[in-house]
Design a protein around this motif. Structure first.
Motif, mmCIF file in Angstrom:
data_model
loop_
_atom_site.group_PDB
_atom_site.id
_atom_site.type_symbol
_atom_site.label_atom_id
_atom_site.label_comp_id
_atom_site.label_asym_id
_atom_site.label_seq_id
_atom_site.Cartn_x
_atom_site.Cartn_y
_atom_site.Cartn_z
ATOM 1 N N UNK A 192 0.847 -1.199 0.000
ATOM 2 C CA UNK A 192 0.000 0.000 0.000
ATOM 3 C C UNK A 192 0.883 1.249 0.000
ATOM 4 N N UNK B 185 -22.395 -2.326 2.228
ATOM 5 C CA UNK B 185 -22.024 -1.703 3.496
ATOM 6 C C UNK B 185 -22.974 -0.539 3.810
ATOM 7 N N UNK C 296 -2.113 10.774 2.369
ATOM 8 C CA UNK C 296 -2.494 9.365 2.417
ATOM 9 C C UNK C 296 -1.454 8.540 3.188
ATOM 10 N N UNK D 245 -8.876 4.572 8.372
ATOM 11 C CA UNK D 245 -7.943 5.509 9.011
ATOM 12 C C UNK D 245 -8.003 6.885 8.349
ATOM 13 N N UNK D 246 -8.483 6.953 7.123
ATOM 14 C CA UNK D 246 -8.557 8.262 6.455
ATOM 15 C C UNK D 246 -9.541 9.200 7.161
ATOM 16 N N UNK E 40 -5.550 0.977 -2.334
ATOM 17 C CA UNK E 40 -5.034 1.630 -1.124
ATOM 18 C C UNK E 40 -6.089 2.559 -0.529
ATOM 19 N N UNK E 41 -6.709 3.334 -1.399
ATOM 20 C CA UNK E 41 -7.727 4.275 -0.918
ATOM 21 C C UNK E 41 -8.890 3.524 -0.259
ATOM 22 N N UNK F 29 -8.807 0.539 1.166
ATOM 23 C CA UNK F 29 -8.357 -0.032 2.449
ATOM 24 C C UNK F 29 -8.326 1.051 3.527
ATOM 25 N N UNK F 30 -7.775 2.203 3.186
ATOM 26 C CA UNK F 30 -7.609 3.248 4.199
ATOM 27 C C UNK F 30 -8.931 3.936 4.535
ATOM 28 N N UNK F 31 -9.853 3.945 3.593
ATOM 29 C CA UNK F 31 -11.126 4.618 3.862
ATOM 30 C C UNK F 31 -12.076 3.724 4.645
ATOM 31 N N UNK F 32 -12.070 2.429 4.316
ATOM 32 C CA UNK F 32 -13.073 1.589 4.978
ATOM 33 C C UNK F 32 -12.487 0.405 5.728
ATOM 34 N N UNK F 33 -11.171 0.313 5.811
ATOM 35 C CA UNK F 33 -10.502 -0.720 6.617
ATOM 36 C C UNK F 33 -10.851 -2.144 6.212
ATOM 37 N N UNK F 34 -11.150 -2.333 4.925
ATOM 38 C CA UNK F 34 -11.379 -3.715 4.478
ATOM 39 C C UNK F 34 -10.019 -4.348 4.185
ATOM 40 N N UNK F 35 -9.925 -5.676 4.301
ATOM 41 C CA UNK F 35 -8.643 -6.319 3.982
ATOM 42 C C UNK F 35 -8.239 -6.056 2.530
#
Lengths: 469, 578
Positions: free
Chosen positions: A79, B70, A91, A332-333, B527-528, B530-536
């Motif tokens: 990532x 979701x 990010x 986390x965003x 990446x976006x 994963x980081x926005x919704x914490x899915x694997x």
């Protein structure tokens, strides 16, 4: 939290390994304290496991981290590479928070954050996610290793070279920024060096610059002459300056004091005598930071009442403590956005001194923001955080149903039951009354019950004690 | 949550209740809206609108996305569906039928333009008894929700000239009258509606001829519409400068034709027309090229000529635009368009322009430039360099038709070569000339053995600035490869019969090209996610791939602007399937 100068603590007792006893038993309170200071809080399972393991094993396990680290690192590195490719600093900040939230080794991330605050470098100036990622990796590499090596590599770290202008430092026109901060903030502290030392040391850092992503040395730009730094003379280069600084008596004291404030107490000013055993062994170990952390975590003083709840939670600790405690999965965003409002945006510290911390974290506005964040995280109604950080689901998972069980469950989880009896009674009374509270008629009985649990959890998180670390 | 069964049930219900609806057509909600409203959003058939959207295959496909699931699983969404189910139970009908009973006569939201202005919602039911019961239930639900949230505001009942009204706080006022539910943010606005209902006030929007005119202007099958009073819009601050000619050069260049239309139209209306294959959103104004001022020469071709050339569609196309814009008019009609003072400034600029335009006059370039222009962006995986950029960007080109091809292309070539010589020397740009199908392609390439400090991600390897003349077309391209493709496309076009269509501007987004471009950003999208919704990570990857696949299966998006003799249309067409 008034500042107190400690005068009567016996240094020998302070740093001796803590053994549970009648006066200081190994209980939930101490287990919670360990997880708050050395990690980002604990889940109910972790707390209960730590209780059973005892302090030594609990500390060993925290230092070793949990299973699945390699797989987690591999995935998150992929990532990070995608973030670096597009140079997205914001990010990368979110990415680090993601690591802190879900890593099997929270202690490592917590101390990486400690070092980030020590070498406080901001991407607001660096403007290069690749460099910031590289610095993060450097911090993580040495997080529990040799501080001396970390400091050497930090001196020629690209992000630091941009942040403190090493890249522009040339023979005949040396830039003093890095040399000054090396002594003032990174190794010695004010009063332990002179302006002359800074000027001379700055000459040693000339000649290194950046070409693309690489650090390049140009001998013609380096000042090859003799320099006199902290009374040592020679044709010094960057590694020599780091060595000379760390040979100073003040260095181990400066660094142990900083760790003391981070790990032990913000309100107590430790005497030189109290720090002396730590400083001596730190220096003797060749600045092995892991050894130092191990000693402090295992110490009598760390588990003593004198240092209990003597820190104010940083925003990251406040938020992550809630999410990790509730075994939540949130993005986390969106969290990073709220933490910025609370005053802590990782990879974007406010100045070279890092975050002031302590009481500076709290004011009328940030306190309100903290309460709102706690509500947003626990209500499951905030679209930013979704419904996967649910106190009701957690209570169900652990089989907590009746009012008393629920009140004790959340008090134990977040405050280890250590609140005034009056607070507990008030929470219990609220919970009992909440049965009579009207809910919309289309709600199911489960909806109403879940809502009561979420409200109770939020109330626990608004207790003043939860602001303390 | 409504299931497919519910939806089919609803459709069946709709068929069954068509006859009674025809037999007793309820009165229009517009009769309860004061005549001075400036903005109205309305639907005559709320149920059809909702069902038209929900039964689209594409919407069903979207529901299979985890991100969509979701949202459906979110606490608030779940509670909304619970609330709907509760209303269904209490009122004894499924939601589609309820929509008919409670709003089958249409729904209209009207407002005045301006800060803190009144707004009024009118929901005209077909079953007054059901509407009363619904209102009572709704009130009780609101009260319960207020109490749950710890709010001290409670519904307060009172009467206005024998009609019961309800107020919650300062900004919520409601009443039931003549089978319609009225909700407003201002007490006075609600009272005006009640006065209209009682006949104490006679001036309602139902008598507004422009609204009826707008209904005729919009296409058949419009299920939701918006109407805007342009007289009020023109009186807004700044309006005077925009809706007149001559006007500020910047505004004229950017908005000229639109501003002219808006300055003459009595109203603007917008309609949404869903069908099985997609959706049309159309903006229409009752003013066209007839009666247009000097802007007409800039944006409209002479009668009988196409409004725009065909869209360019080279391989990998993801965006294509074609438009008419006669640059020469900016020079010939400069006084009419920009006013005397601005025209003099332009003349002065023109006199000095030779110094930096290699002795060419600005006015001459404008006069030689053509009227039809096109822009195209393509997904281009191969960049023509051995070194690949770390972030791949689409290639793009601007194509302009020249009025005097020999003169203008010569001038452009001189100018571009000069600019490349000056600007390119620092970057070490290398000139490459290539003959492709009798066309001389002139390209500039970045050296691959040279570091560029500022370009840490090697973005420059997305570009090889190129120009080429193909007949009367001049192409500026971001890459040599795209320029080559365009030579093929434009030569084929010259031999063909398609010379263009009526719209003066056409834009199309191509899903295949868009999907291919998204594919190159797949890592960033994962990446976006994963980081926005914490899915694997694996789950995020599957989601993104599904999304890209769904995108590639859509029919794309087109936007067309047409200056008809007496009307102005902007049509946005979204095709869900190919």
């Amino acid at each position: 939290m008034a500042d107190t100068s400690e005068t009567r603590i016996d240094p020998r007792w302070a740093w001796e390994a803590y053994r549970p006893n009648d006066k200081a038993p190994w209980d939930l309170k101490r287990a919670g304290h360990l997880y708050r200071r050395a990690a980002f809080g604990a889940t109910p399972t972790e707390l209960q496991a730590a209780l059973k393991k005892g302090p030594q094993k609990a500390i060993d396990d925290l230092l070793a981290g949990g299973p699945g680290q390699d797989a987690f690192d591999k995935q998150t590195e992929q990532l990070a590479e995608s973030i670096v490719r597009v140079n997205n600093g914001q990010q990368l900040r979110d990415w680090w928070l993601y690591r802190m939230l879900y890593t099997p080794h929270p202690l490592r991330e917590k101390f990486t954050l400690f070092w980030h605050n020590h070498f406080a470098t901001s991407n607001a100036t660096v403007q290069n996610a690749g460099f910031m990622y590289r610095q993060y990796r450097l911090l993580r590499k040495y997080v529990l290793g040799s501080f001396a090596e970390m400091l050497k590599e930090m001196s020629l770290d690209p992000a630091m070279m941009v942040w403190l202008n090493v890249k522009d430092s040339k023979k005949g026109n040396p830039n003093e920024n890095y040399a000054r901060e090396l002594m003032e903030l990174f190794s010695l502290g004010i009063g332990n060096y002179t302006e002359h030392d800074i000027r001379e040391a700055a000459r040693a850092f000339t000649g290194w610059t950046l070409q693309g992503n690489d650090v390049v040395y140009t001998e013609s730009q380096h000042d090859l002459g003799e320099k006199s730094v902290l009374k040592q003379k020679g044709k010094w280069k960057p590694d020599d300056i780091v060595r000379i600084c760390l040979e100073e008596d003040s260095a181990p004291y400066f660094l142990t004091k900083k760790l003391f404030r981070f790990l032990v107490s913000e309100t107590m000013t430790p005497s030189r005598e109290l720090l002396e055993p730590l400083a001596t062994s730190f220096r003797k170990s060749g600045y092995d930071f892991g050894d130092l952390v191990r000693t402090v975590l295992r110490s009598n003083l760390f588990f003593s009442d004198q240092v209990y709840r003597t820190r104010i939670k940083a925003p990251v600790d406040f938020a992550l403590g809630i999410v990790r405690g509730l075994e939540g999965r949130i993005g986390s965003t969106p969290l990073a956005g709220v933490l910025e409002q609370l005053g802590q945006s990782v990879l974007y510290p406010p100045s070279v001194k890092g975050w002031d911390g302590g009481e500076a974290w709290l004011n009328g506005q940030t306190l309100l923001f903290r309460q709102n964040l706690a509500l947003a995280l626990t209500s499951t109604e905030d679209i930013r955080f979704g419904h996967r950080c649910d106190p009701a689901a957690l209570a169900r998972k652990y089989g907590k149903k009746d009012d008393k069980e629920l009140v004790d469950f959340f008090l134990d989880l977040f405050l280890q039951g250590d609140v005034a009896e009056e607070s507990r009674s008030r929470l219990l009374l609220f919970q009992e009354k909440s049965h009579k509270m009207k809910v919309p008629v289309y709600w199911t009985a489960q909806d109403a019950a879940d809502n009561r649990v979420r409200t109770l959890c939020h109330l626990v998180l608004t207790q003043p004690e939860f602001q303390l670390d | 949550m409504p299931s497919t069964r519910h939806l089919f049930g609803g459709l069946l219900g709709l068929v069954l209740c068509v006859s009674p609806l025809r037999a007793e057509k309820p009165p229009s909600p517009l009769r309860l809206i004061p005549a001075e409203a400036d903005l109205v959003i309305q639907t005559e058939a709320p149920r059809q609108l909702v069902e038209a959207v929900l039964t689209l295959d594409y919407i069903k496909n979207l529901q299979s996305l985890d991100a969509f699931k979701e949202v459906l699983d979110a606490t608030q969404t779940r509670r909304f569906f619970q609330m709907v189910a509760w209303f269904e139970r209490e009122l004894g009908a499924s939601w589609p039928e309820l929509l008919d009973r409670l709003g089958g006569g249409g729904a209209a939201l009207a407002a005045k333009i301006g800060e803190n202005s009144p707004a009024l919602l009118v929901l005209q039911g077909t079953d007054e008894k059901a509407l009363h019961k619904f209102a009572d239930l709704l009130l009780s639900v609101i009260e319960q929700e207020q109490e749950r949230q710890g709010s001290k505001e409670r519904p307060v009942k009172s009467t206005y000239k024998d009609v019961q009204t309800v107020r919650i706080g300062k900004d919520f006022h409601a009443a039931l009258v003549q089978g319609a539910l009225l909700i407003s943010n201002k007490e006075k606005a609600l009272q005006r509606a009640l006065d209209l209902a009682a006949g104490r006030d006679k001036k309602s929007l139902a008598d507004n001829a422009d609204l009826a005119d707008a209904a005729r202007l919009l296409p058949k099958g419009t299920l939701a519409s918006l109407w805007l009073n342009m007289d009020t819009v023109r009186k807004q601050p700044g309006g005077e400068a925009l809706y007149k000619t001559p006007r500020d050069p910047f505004l004229t260049i950017v908005l000229g034709g639109w501003a002219d239309i808006a300055s003459r139209a009595r109203y603007a209306c917008l309609g949404v027309v869903p069908d099985k294959t997609g959706l049309l959103a159309t903006l229409r104004l009752p003013a066209g090229r007839i009666g247009m001022g000097p802007d007409r020469g800039v944006v409209c071709p002479p009668d009988g000529q196409p409004g725009s050339r065909p869209l360019l569609e080279p391989k990998g196309v993801l965006f294509s635009e074609s438009f008419y814009w006669d640059l020469s008019v900016f020079w010939t009609d400069r006084i009419k368009l920009f006013g005397e003072k601005n025209a003099k400034n332009i003349e002065q600029f023109d006199e000095n322009s030779g110094r930096f335009l290699s002795n060419f006059r600005f006015s001459k370039l404008l006069s030689q430039a053509g009227t039809y222009h096109r822009f195209v962006a393509v997904h281009q995986p191969k960049k023509g360099y051995k070194k690949q950029p770390k972030t791949a960007l689409p290639a793009f080109a601007f194509v302009t038709e020249m009025r005097k091809p020999d003169e203008l292309s010569k001038a452009m070539e001189t100018l571009l070569r000069g600019a490349a010589l000056i600007g390119g020397s620092q970057l070490g740009l290398r000139l490459v000339e290539e003959k492709h199908k009798d066309c001389n392609i002139v390209a500039y390439r970045f050296p691959e053995d040279r570091e560029v400090k500022a370009d840490v991600n090697d973005i420059r390897f997305n570009f090889s600035p190129t120009f080429v003349r193909i007949g009367n077309q001049f192409v500026f391209s971001s890459t040599q490869e795209l320029a080559r493709n365009l030579v093929d496309v434009l030569q084929a076009e010259a031999k063909g019969t398609d010379k263009g269509a009526a719209p003066t501007e056409r834009i199309r987004l191509y899903p295949e090209g868009g999907a291919a471009t998204l594919k190159t950003f797949e890592d960033q999208l994962i990446t976006q996610t994963v980081l926005t919704s914490a899915v694997p990570v694996d789950e995020a990857r599957a989601q993104i791939r599904k999304l890209i696949y769904l995108l590639s299966k859509t029919g794309g998006l087109t936007l067309e602007t047409t200056y008809a003799p007496k009307e102005f249309h902007v049509d946005l067409r979204l095709r869900f399937t190919k």
